[in-house]
Every structure is written in structure tokens, then in C-alpha cells.
Design a protein around this motif. Sequence first.
Motif, PDB file in Angstrom:
ATOM      1  N   THR A  13       0.811  -1.218   0.000  1.00  0.00           N
ATOM      2  CA  THR A  13       0.000   0.000   0.000  1.00  0.00           C
ATOM      3  C   THR A  13       0.844   1.267   0.000  1.00  0.00           C
ATOM      4  O   THR A  13       0.380   2.316  -0.430  1.00  0.00           O
ATOM      5  N   HIS A  14       2.075   1.207   0.482  1.00  0.00           N
ATOM      6  CA  HIS A  14       2.954   2.368   0.477  1.00  0.00           C
ATOM      7  C   HIS A  14       3.653   2.554  -0.869  1.00  0.00           C
ATOM      8  O   HIS A  14       4.276   3.576  -1.097  1.00  0.00           O
ATOM      9  N   GLY A  15       3.602   1.546  -1.736  1.00  0.00           N
ATOM     10  CA  GLY A  15       4.237   1.650  -3.043  1.00  0.00           C
ATOM     11  C   GLY A  15       5.756   1.560  -2.996  1.00  0.00           C
ATOM     12  O   GLY A  15       6.432   2.020  -3.916  1.00  0.00           O
ATOM     13  N   LYS A  16       6.308   0.960  -1.950  1.00  0.00           N
ATOM     14  CA  LYS A  16       7.767   0.909  -1.802  1.00  0.00           C
ATOM     15  C   LYS A  16       8.428   0.134  -2.940  1.00  0.00           C
ATOM     16  O   LYS A  16       9.566   0.410  -3.304  1.00  0.00           O
ATOM     17  N   THR A  17       7.749  -0.827  -3.515  1.00  0.00           N
ATOM     18  CA  THR A  17       8.352  -1.621  -4.590  1.00  0.00           C
ATOM     19  C   THR A  17       8.269  -0.935  -5.952  1.00  0.00           C
ATOM     20  O   THR A  17       8.835  -1.426  -6.924  1.00  0.00           O
ATOM     21  N   LEU A  18       7.587   0.205  -6.038  1.00  0.00           N
ATOM     22  CA  LEU A  18       7.479   0.885  -7.328  1.00  0.00           C
ATOM     23  C   LEU A  18       8.836   1.352  -7.845  1.00  0.00           C
ATOM     24  O   LEU A  18       9.046   1.438  -9.054  1.00  0.00           O
ATOM     25  N   SER A  19       9.787   1.625  -6.955  1.00  0.00           N
ATOM     26  CA  SER A  19      11.120   2.010  -7.416  1.00  0.00           C
ATOM     27  C   SER A  19      11.778   0.852  -8.161  1.00  0.00           C
ATOM     28  O   SER A  19      12.515   1.071  -9.125  1.00  0.00           O
ATOM     29  N   SER A  20      11.482  -0.372  -7.752  1.00  0.00           N
ATOM     30  CA  SER A  20      12.033  -1.535  -8.457  1.00  0.00           C
ATOM     31  C   SER A  20      11.506  -1.602  -9.886  1.00  0.00           C
ATOM     32  O   SER A  20      12.249  -1.945 -10.808  1.00  0.00           O
ATOM     33  N   LEU A  21      10.246  -1.273 -10.067  1.00  0.00           N
ATOM     34  CA  LEU A  21       9.691  -1.236 -11.419  1.00  0.00           C
ATOM     35  C   LEU A  21      10.384  -0.164 -12.248  1.00  0.00           C
ATOM     36  O   LEU A  21      10.790  -0.413 -13.390  1.00  0.00           O
ATOM     37  N   LEU A  22      10.564   1.017 -11.687  1.00  0.00           N
ATOM     38  CA  LEU A  22      11.214   2.090 -12.432  1.00  0.00           C
ATOM     39  C   LEU A  22      12.639   1.702 -12.829  1.00  0.00           C
ATOM     40  O   LEU A  22      13.105   2.031 -13.921  1.00  0.00           O
ATOM     41  N   LEU A  23      13.326   0.959 -11.985  1.00  0.00           N
ATOM     42  CA  LEU A  23      14.706   0.567 -12.282  1.00  0.00           C
ATOM     43  C   LEU A  23      14.809  -0.457 -13.410  1.00  0.00           C
ATOM     44  O   LEU A  23      15.910  -0.767 -13.864  1.00  0.00           O
ATOM     45  N   THR A  24      13.686  -0.967 -13.897  1.00  0.00           N
ATOM     46  CA  THR A  24      13.703  -1.861 -15.063  1.00  0.00           C
ATOM     47  C   THR A  24      13.644  -1.083 -16.378  1.00  0.00           C
ATOM     48  O   THR A  24      13.773  -1.679 -17.452  1.00  0.00           O
ATOM     49  N   LEU A  25      13.443   0.227 -16.314  1.00  0.00           N
ATOM     50  CA  LEU A  25      13.328   1.044 -17.516  1.00  0.00           C
ATOM     51  C   LEU A  25      14.556   0.844 -18.405  1.00  0.00           C
ATOM     52  O   LEU A  25      15.686   0.984 -17.942  1.00  0.00           O
ATOM     53  N   PRO A  26      14.364   0.502 -19.689  1.00  0.00           N
ATOM     54  CA  PRO A  26      15.511   0.309 -20.580  1.00  0.00           C
ATOM     55  C   PRO A  26      16.173   1.639 -20.944  1.00  0.00           C
ATOM     56  O   PRO A  26      15.505   2.605 -21.284  1.00  0.00           O
ATOM     57  N   ILE A  27      17.491   1.649 -20.855  1.00  0.00           N
ATOM     58  CA  ILE A  27      18.297   2.827 -21.182  1.00  0.00           C
ATOM     59  C   ILE A  27      19.245   2.438 -22.314  1.00  0.00           C
ATOM     60  O   ILE A  27      19.946   1.432 -22.234  1.00  0.00           O
ATOM     61  N   SER A  28      19.269   3.248 -23.356  1.00  0.00           N
ATOM     62  CA  SER A  28      20.148   3.008 -24.497  1.00  0.00           C
ATOM     63  C   SER A  28      21.485   3.696 -24.253  1.00  0.00           C
ATOM     64  O   SER A  28      21.528   4.896 -23.990  1.00  0.00           O
ATOM     65  N   ILE A  29      22.549   2.909 -24.333  1.00  0.00           N
ATOM     66  CA  ILE A  29      23.898   3.425 -24.108  1.00  0.00           C
ATOM     67  C   ILE A  29      24.664   3.344 -25.413  1.00  0.00           C
ATOM     68  O   ILE A  29      24.755   2.280 -26.031  1.00  0.00           O
ATOM     69  N   ASP A  30      25.216   4.468 -25.850  1.00  0.00           N
ATOM     70  CA  ASP A  30      26.080   4.474 -27.024  1.00  0.00           C
ATOM     71  C   ASP A  30      27.417   3.877 -26.643  1.00  0.00           C
ATOM     72  O   ASP A  30      28.049   4.327 -25.692  1.00  0.00           O
ATOM     73  N   ASN A  31      27.818   2.857 -27.401  1.00  0.00           N
ATOM     74  CA  ASN A  31      29.134   2.273 -27.176  1.00  0.00           C
ATOM     75  C   ASN A  31      30.207   3.166 -27.769  1.00  0.00           C
ATOM     76  O   ASN A  31      29.983   3.876 -28.736  1.00  0.00           O
ATOM     77  N   LYS A  32      31.366   3.133 -27.176  1.00  0.00           N
ATOM     78  CA  LYS A  32      32.501   3.905 -27.681  1.00  0.00           C
ATOM     79  C   LYS A  32      32.966   3.309 -29.004  1.00  0.00           C
ATOM     80  O   LYS A  32      32.773   2.138 -29.285  1.00  0.00           O
ATOM     81  N   GLU A  33      33.593   4.143 -29.809  1.00  0.00           N
ATOM     82  CA  GLU A  33      34.139   3.657 -31.065  1.00  0.00           C
ATOM     83  C   GLU A  33      35.273   2.690 -30.774  1.00  0.00           C
ATOM     84  O   GLU A  33      36.123   2.953 -29.937  1.00  0.00           O
ATOM     85  N   GLU A  34      35.245   1.561 -31.447  1.00  0.00           N
ATOM     86  CA  GLU A  34      36.282   0.554 -31.253  1.00  0.00           C
ATOM     87  C   GLU A  34      37.266   0.592 -32.412  1.00  0.00           C
ATOM     88  O   GLU A  34      36.926   0.843 -33.545  1.00  0.00           O
ATOM     89  N   THR A  35      38.504   0.350 -32.101  1.00  0.00           N
ATOM     90  CA  THR A  35      39.538   0.265 -33.126  1.00  0.00           C
ATOM     91  C   THR A  35      40.018  -1.162 -33.200  1.00  0.00           C
ATOM     92  O   THR A  35      40.320  -1.774 -32.179  1.00  0.00           O
ATOM     93  N   SER A  36      40.072  -1.712 -34.422  1.00  0.00           N
ATOM     94  CA  SER A  36      40.572  -3.094 -34.547  1.00  0.00           C
ATOM     95  C   SER A  36      41.645  -3.193 -35.594  1.00  0.00           C
ATOM     96  O   SER A  36      41.941  -2.288 -36.302  1.00  0.00           O
TER      97      SER A  36
END
Length: 117
Positions: free
Chosen positions: A94-117
Motif C-alpha cells: 500500500t505504500h508503493g515501496k516496490t514501485l522504485s524496483s519497477l522504475l529501475l527496469t526502464l531500458p536505457i540506451s547506451i552508445d558504445n565507444k568507437e572501437e579500433t581493430s
Amino acid sequence: MNKTTPPRTVPLHHLAHARTGDKGNRASISVIAYDPADWPLLVEQVTEASVARLFSSRSPTQVRRYLLPRLAAMNFVLDDVLDGGVNDSLNLDTHGKTLSSLLLTLPISIDNKEETS
């Protein structure tokens, strides 16, 4: 030869932690970056719209975001997501304490650094 790798997606909990509070039928969720260098990425992707979509099954009537740049944090206030609040809800959380766990599942797109091969 230089090549750019495509962005990858990680859950928000890889970049931040969160805490939930409540007042009546309103939840307040703080998101705090582990590394302040990730703050601009979080501001860009953890938006009112993305949080509203993530919580759509709880039917928030309004989602507001407050930025706290000196703390590399933000606070979201979600109205009408606690099934009436602590005294009215039959919900186990009832306090919604677990709602932060739901928010932490939000997908975040991370740009990878340029790789040199």
C-alpha cells in the motif's frame, strides 16, 4: 580500421538506484545516478513520458519530474498510482515501496565507444 558498434540497452538499475515514498494516493520516486557522468543520459531518457508508459498499468493521472542536477538525481511524482492510498488499498504494498524496483527496469540506451581493430 575503425567501426562503431550499435548502442546497447541496459536496465536503469545499472546506472542508478531509487527510493520510493508516498503521501495518500501519490508516489514519489527518486532516481540517483551512481556516476554523475551518467546524469545527462538519465535526463535524456528517464522522462515523464517514459515513466508514464512504464507505469501505464497503474493508470497515473499525472507524472511530474523534478531535476536535482547538483545531486545527479531526479524525483518523479506519480498521482493516483497507489489504489487509493495506504488506508484505502487492498494492495499488499500500500505504500508503493516496490514501485522504485519497477522504475529501475526502464531500458536505457547506451552508445558504445568507437572501437579500433
